[in-house]
Design a protein around this motif. Structure first.
Motif, mmCIF file in Angstrom:
data_model
loop_
_atom_site.group_PDB
_atom_site.id
_atom_site.type_symbol
_atom_site.label_atom_id
_atom_site.label_comp_id
_atom_site.label_asym_id
_atom_site.label_seq_id
_atom_site.Cartn_x
_atom_site.Cartn_y
_atom_site.Cartn_z
ATOM 1 N N THR A 122 0.628 -0.957 -0.385
ATOM 2 C CA THR A 122 0.102 0.071 0.143
ATOM 3 C C THR A 122 0.983 1.762 0.212
ATOM 4 N N ALA A 123 2.459 1.394 0.341
ATOM 5 C CA ALA A 123 2.734 2.377 0.057
ATOM 6 C C ALA A 123 3.132 2.700 -1.008
ATOM 7 N N GLY A 124 3.556 1.672 -1.664
ATOM 8 C CA GLY A 124 3.830 1.929 -3.095
ATOM 9 C C GLY A 124 5.637 2.562 -3.239
ATOM 10 N N ASP A 125 6.403 2.543 -2.437
ATOM 11 C CA ASP A 125 6.988 2.793 -2.867
ATOM 12 C C ASP A 125 8.241 2.307 -3.226
ATOM 13 N N LEU A 126 8.192 0.266 -3.137
ATOM 14 C CA LEU A 126 9.005 -0.215 -4.522
ATOM 15 C C LEU A 126 7.955 -0.829 -4.933
ATOM 16 N N SER A 127 8.879 -1.308 -6.090
ATOM 17 C CA SER A 127 8.079 -2.102 -7.622
ATOM 18 C C SER A 127 7.553 -3.195 -7.278
ATOM 19 N N THR A 128 6.751 -4.042 -7.951
ATOM 20 C CA THR A 128 6.146 -5.445 -7.689
ATOM 21 C C THR A 128 7.596 -7.017 -7.851
ATOM 22 N N TYR A 129 8.183 -6.428 -8.401
ATOM 23 C CA TYR A 129 9.716 -7.176 -8.767
ATOM 24 C C TYR A 129 10.520 -6.709 -7.271
ATOM 25 N N GLU A 130 11.043 -5.864 -6.464
ATOM 26 C CA GLU A 130 11.533 -4.859 -5.291
ATOM 27 C C GLU A 130 10.306 -6.154 -4.400
ATOM 28 N N LEU A 131 8.950 -5.916 -4.693
ATOM 29 C CA LEU A 131 8.181 -6.257 -3.644
ATOM 30 C C LEU A 131 8.283 -7.965 -3.252
ATOM 31 N N CYS A 132 8.466 -8.764 -4.260
ATOM 32 C CA CYS A 132 8.253 -10.078 -4.852
ATOM 33 C C CYS A 132 9.758 -10.474 -4.122
ATOM 34 N N ALA A 133 10.981 -9.943 -4.344
ATOM 35 C CA ALA A 133 12.713 -9.941 -4.039
ATOM 36 C C ALA A 133 12.335 -8.915 -2.062
ATOM 37 N N SER A 134 12.287 -8.362 -1.629
ATOM 38 C CA SER A 134 12.027 -8.181 0.076
ATOM 39 C C SER A 134 10.935 -9.314 0.528
ATOM 40 N N ALA A 135 10.506 -9.729 0.128
ATOM 41 C CA ALA A 135 9.134 -11.332 0.507
ATOM 42 C C ALA A 135 10.756 -12.244 0.510
ATOM 43 N N THR A 136 11.490 -12.564 -0.643
ATOM 44 C CA THR A 136 11.863 -13.567 -0.877
ATOM 45 C C THR A 136 12.721 -13.732 0.522
ATOM 46 N N LEU A 137 13.383 -12.347 0.319
ATOM 47 C CA LEU A 137 14.614 -12.418 1.407
ATOM 48 C C LEU A 137 13.777 -12.538 2.824
ATOM 49 N N LEU A 138 12.759 -11.460 3.487
ATOM 50 C CA LEU A 138 12.173 -11.607 4.903
ATOM 51 C C LEU A 138 12.009 -13.571 4.702
ATOM 52 N N MET A 139 11.000 -14.130 3.372
ATOM 53 C CA MET A 139 11.134 -15.250 4.136
ATOM 54 C C MET A 139 12.320 -16.215 4.801
ATOM 55 N N ALA A 140 13.277 -16.330 3.263
ATOM 56 C CA ALA A 140 14.449 -16.547 4.056
ATOM 57 C C ALA A 140 15.198 -16.153 5.474
ATOM 58 N N ALA A 141 15.380 -15.260 6.083
ATOM 59 C CA ALA A 141 16.126 -14.539 6.618
ATOM 60 C C ALA A 141 15.274 -14.639 8.253
ATOM 61 N N GLY A 142 14.277 -14.278 7.548
ATOM 62 C CA GLY A 142 13.007 -14.571 9.217
ATOM 63 C C GLY A 142 12.974 -16.480 9.203
ATOM 64 N N PHE A 143 13.694 -17.197 8.326
ATOM 65 C CA PHE A 143 13.520 -18.234 9.056
ATOM 66 C C PHE A 143 14.679 -19.654 8.912
ATOM 67 N N GLU A 144 15.591 -18.978 8.126
ATOM 68 C CA GLU A 144 16.769 -20.182 8.665
ATOM 69 C C GLU A 144 17.621 -19.723 9.023
ATOM 70 N N THR A 145 16.951 -18.185 9.788
ATOM 71 C CA THR A 145 18.636 -18.242 11.032
ATOM 72 C C THR A 145 18.082 -18.529 11.931
ATOM 73 N N THR A 146 16.513 -18.897 12.257
ATOM 74 C CA THR A 146 16.307 -19.307 13.467
ATOM 75 C C THR A 146 15.726 -20.815 13.687
ATOM 76 N N VAL A 147 15.370 -21.076 12.118
ATOM 77 C CA VAL A 147 15.549 -22.952 12.535
ATOM 78 C C VAL A 147 16.474 -23.338 13.479
ATOM 79 N N ASN A 148 18.324 -23.246 12.435
ATOM 80 C CA ASN A 148 19.178 -23.518 12.346
ATOM 81 C C ASN A 148 19.510 -23.166 13.897
ATOM 82 N N LEU A 149 18.862 -22.251 14.348
ATOM 83 C CA LEU A 149 18.926 -21.709 16.051
ATOM 84 C C LEU A 149 18.639 -22.481 17.209
ATOM 85 N N ILE A 150 17.594 -22.314 17.093
ATOM 86 C CA ILE A 150 16.918 -23.674 17.652
ATOM 87 C C ILE A 150 17.152 -24.465 17.719
#
Length: 434
Positions: free
Chosen positions: A245-273
């Motif tokens: 809704t903010a409109g600051d990022l293109s659709t491709y950039e939105l997908c790139a950010s979501a992909t990174l957040l999924m990877a960073a938000g998951f990989e570090t923590t699953v290995n840490l636990i």
């Protein structure tokens, strides 16, 4: 075979893979660390062997840093650019043709925040930052508690379980899915895609592995495109909706950010636990102390991060000719930074190979990087790990390993694929952690 994938693999992996195999045959320590079963099973012995050479060791075609001060300084030095370049230069015509057929968004290609520098890095990171402020993360505490208790209830009472699949992976994927507005029913699909994509963080992966990663990246991209369009019409109360809704990022950039957040938000923590479970089961004296002094849990997580970081290494490239640690580096030089080596630097951590949950400076580790690329979700990962580990051992005080845990075949994102345990009797009437 898509040409953009073939060129990408040759430039980013194929050539270095051949070098690595040749170097392993010669007994090269760096190649053994990054391209052999030995480097996955016990990287720390090899790290110490390389640290013994001192300074900034050179292993063609990269330089390596293991000392805490040097790694930290490079991470904070804007003379170094994020990521590493391709090994081979492409003809201009080839670059133009491939630009028309880009690879799907993934964590290791621009515009991923991991591999871009200022000012683009600031533009991509700023819209996401609000979701990871201390206040925003604190608001997730109740949800983390609920998810954890639901997962503990699903574990067998006094029976066998695979803690990686049934617990360690489920906690972070539930939280990051909710933060991005994904339905619970899609979690297993994300876990499958994540397994395929995560090898991209390594260097010199096989063509088959790279192909699987790209195919799963395509599937994830198609999913995200549809999800973003739904959010444009019906935004929710989640981070991705706010970015849309903010409109600051293109659709491709939105997908790139979501992909990174999924990877960073998951990989570090699953290995840490997963690593936390192993270290505590193998050091029952430390676990016993946590039972008596539960206020030590946050520091215990810092010590787990220090002694066995979920992300072992990262890379930087010199943006200009410079000198560091007595070594002159020309523009375009690649430096591999061992976060694992920095975390066991005896100049910073006394008796660095000893696991000590009371270590006063445990939090001085570099497991979440440093500088402008410091991990956005570090606070969230810490909270999830503290809650998940404490709740697990309080619910199942007799938890024990039944077989040796199985490592994931990855060097950078270092962790376990299977963690077979017997839960032991469940504590009845236990009060959830508040």
């Amino acid at each position: 075979m898509k040409p953009q994938y073939a060129y990408r693999w040759v430039n980013n992996h194929g050539v270095i893979r051949l070098f690595k195999k040749a170097l392993i045959r010669r007994g090269d320590v760096f190649a053994r660390l990054n391209c052999s079963a030995e480097g996955i099973e016990n990287p720390y012995a090899l790290i110490e062997e390389m640290r013994g050479t001192g300074g900034l060791p050179r292993t063609f075609p990269v330089w390596t840093a293991f000392d805490h001060e040097m790694v930290r300084d490079i991470l904070r030095d804007n003379r170094f650019g994020a990521g590493v370049p391709t090994v081979l230069g492409m003809p201009r015509l080839v670059r133009r043709l491939l630009a028309r057929r880009p690879v799907p968004p993934n964590p290791v290609d621009a515009p991923s925040m991991l591999v871009i520098d200022q000012p683009e890095h600031t533009r991509m990171r700023k819209p996401v930052t609000a979701a990871f402020t201390p206040r925003a993360v604190a608001r997730l505490s109740d949800r983390i508690e609920t998810v954890t208790e639901e997962l503990l209830a699903a574990l067998p009472d006094d029976g066998p379980a695979d803690l990686m699949a049934q617990y360690a992976a489920q906690v972070p994927i539930a939280i990051i899915s909710e933060m991005l507005g994904f339905p619970d029913s899609d979690r297993e699909m994300f876990l499958h895609w994540g397994d395929d994509i995560s090898p991209l963080f390594d260097i010199g992966i096989s063509w088959q592995t790279h192909q699987r990663a790209m195919e799963s990246s395509e599937r994830l991209h198609r999913y995200l495109l549809e999800h973003v369009e739904r959010l444009r019409v019906e935004p929710g109360d989640d981070i991705l909706s706010s970015l849309v809704t903010a409109g600051d990022l293109s659709t491709y950039e939105l997908c790139a950010s979501a992909t990174l957040l999924m990877a960073a938000g998951f990989e570090t923590t699953v290995n840490l636990i997963g690593k936390g479970v192993i270290w505590l089961l193998r050091h029952p004296d430390q676990l016993d102390r946590l039972r008596v002094e539960p206020e030590l849990w946050p520091n215990a997580v810092e010590e787990i991060l220090r002694i066995d970081p979920p992300v072992q290494t990262t890379g930087r490239t010199t943006r200009t000719t410079l000198e560091i640690g007595g070594t002159r580096l020309h523009k375009g030089s690649i430096v591999m930074l061992s976060l694992a080596g920095a975390n066991r630097d005896p100049a910073v951590f006394t008796d660095p190979d000893r696991f000590d949950i009371t270590r006063e400076n445990a939090k001085n580790h570099l497991s979440f990087s440093s500088g402008i690329h410091v991990c956005l979700g570090a606070g969230l990962a810490r909270m999830e790990a503290v809650h998940a580990l404490r709740a697990l051992f309080e619910a199942f005080p007799d938890l024990r390993l039944t077989d040796p845990p199985t490592r994931r075949p990855l060097f950078t994102l270092h962790g376990y694929k299977h963690l077979p345990v017997h839960t032991g009797p469940r504590v009845r009437g236990r009060q959830p952690i508040g």
